[in-house]
Design a protein around this motif. Structure first.
Motif, short mmCIF file in Angstrom:
data_model
loop_
_atom_site.label_atom_id
_atom_site.label_comp_id
_atom_site.label_asym_id
_atom_site.label_seq_id
_atom_site.Cartn_x
_atom_site.Cartn_y
_atom_site.Cartn_z
N GLU A 1 -29.89 0.85 26.90
CA GLU A 1 -29.30 0.51 28.22
C GLU A 1 -30.38 0.70 29.28
N ASP A 2 -30.65 -0.32 30.07
CA ASP A 2 -31.72 -0.22 31.07
C ASP A 2 -31.21 0.27 32.43
N ASP B 1 -26.84 -2.72 25.06
CA ASP B 1 -26.68 -3.51 26.28
C ASP B 1 -27.30 -4.89 25.99
N GLN C 1 -28.02 -7.20 28.29
CA GLN C 1 -28.93 -7.62 29.38
C GLN C 1 -30.02 -6.59 29.54
N LEU C 2 -31.16 -6.86 28.94
CA LEU C 2 -32.32 -5.96 29.01
C LEU C 2 -33.46 -6.72 29.68
MN MN Z 1 -28.80 -4.10 31.40
#
Ligand code: MN
Length: 140
Positions: free
Chosen positions: A24-25, A68, A70-71
């Motif tokens: 997770e970013d 996640d 969306q990285l």
């Molecule tokens: Mn993300």
């Protein structure tokens, strides 16, 4: 061996704490997931980087991965495809965690090899049930 000894050794095998790799970013989401899982006695590994997630998974062999989608660099879908194409990591369940709530995204995640799909904001009870189901001993 008599019956009394047999019952003594039948004590349950001490269960190893399950380890979950959180990919997770977003630092706030990361802290939420990490605190939630650690409060439920899971051990966590964390990274916000897709490529590092792949090397961590290979080196540490976590019991479960929260991904996640969306990285910043490599997408979570691509990271999942690479993990599932590698025999060292392809049996680790991957739960996609995503803010996308568009029709078709769940199929995309499952097609990429994700084993389950949950959307943010996370519904805590059902999220924890999903995590526990993937870590249940009968899955071995
Ligand atoms: Mn993300």
């Amino acid at each position: 061996m008599n019956a009394r000894n047999a019952s003594n050794i039948a004590a349950p095998w001490p269960e190893r704490q399950k380890r979950i790799l959180i990919v997770e970013d977003n630092l706030l989401n990361m802290r939420l997931l990490k605190d939630l899982l650690e409060a439920h006695r899971y051990e966590t590994l964390t990274t916000g980087d897709g490529l590092q997630a792949i090397s961590l998974a290979r080196e540490q062999l976590p019991d479960l991965i929260l991904m996640d989608l969306q990285l910043p660099d490599v997408s979570g879908l691509e990271v999942t495809r690479r993990l599932k194409a590698d025999e060292r990591t392809n049996r680790i369940p991957v739960i996609a965690v995503t803010a996308f709530a568009m029709a078709g995204d769940e199929k995309k995640a499952l097609d990429s090899g994700c084993d389950a799909y949950v959307t943010k904001p996370i519904a805590l009870d059902s999220f924890l049930r999903t995590v526990a189901a993937f870590l249940a001993p009968q899955r071995e």
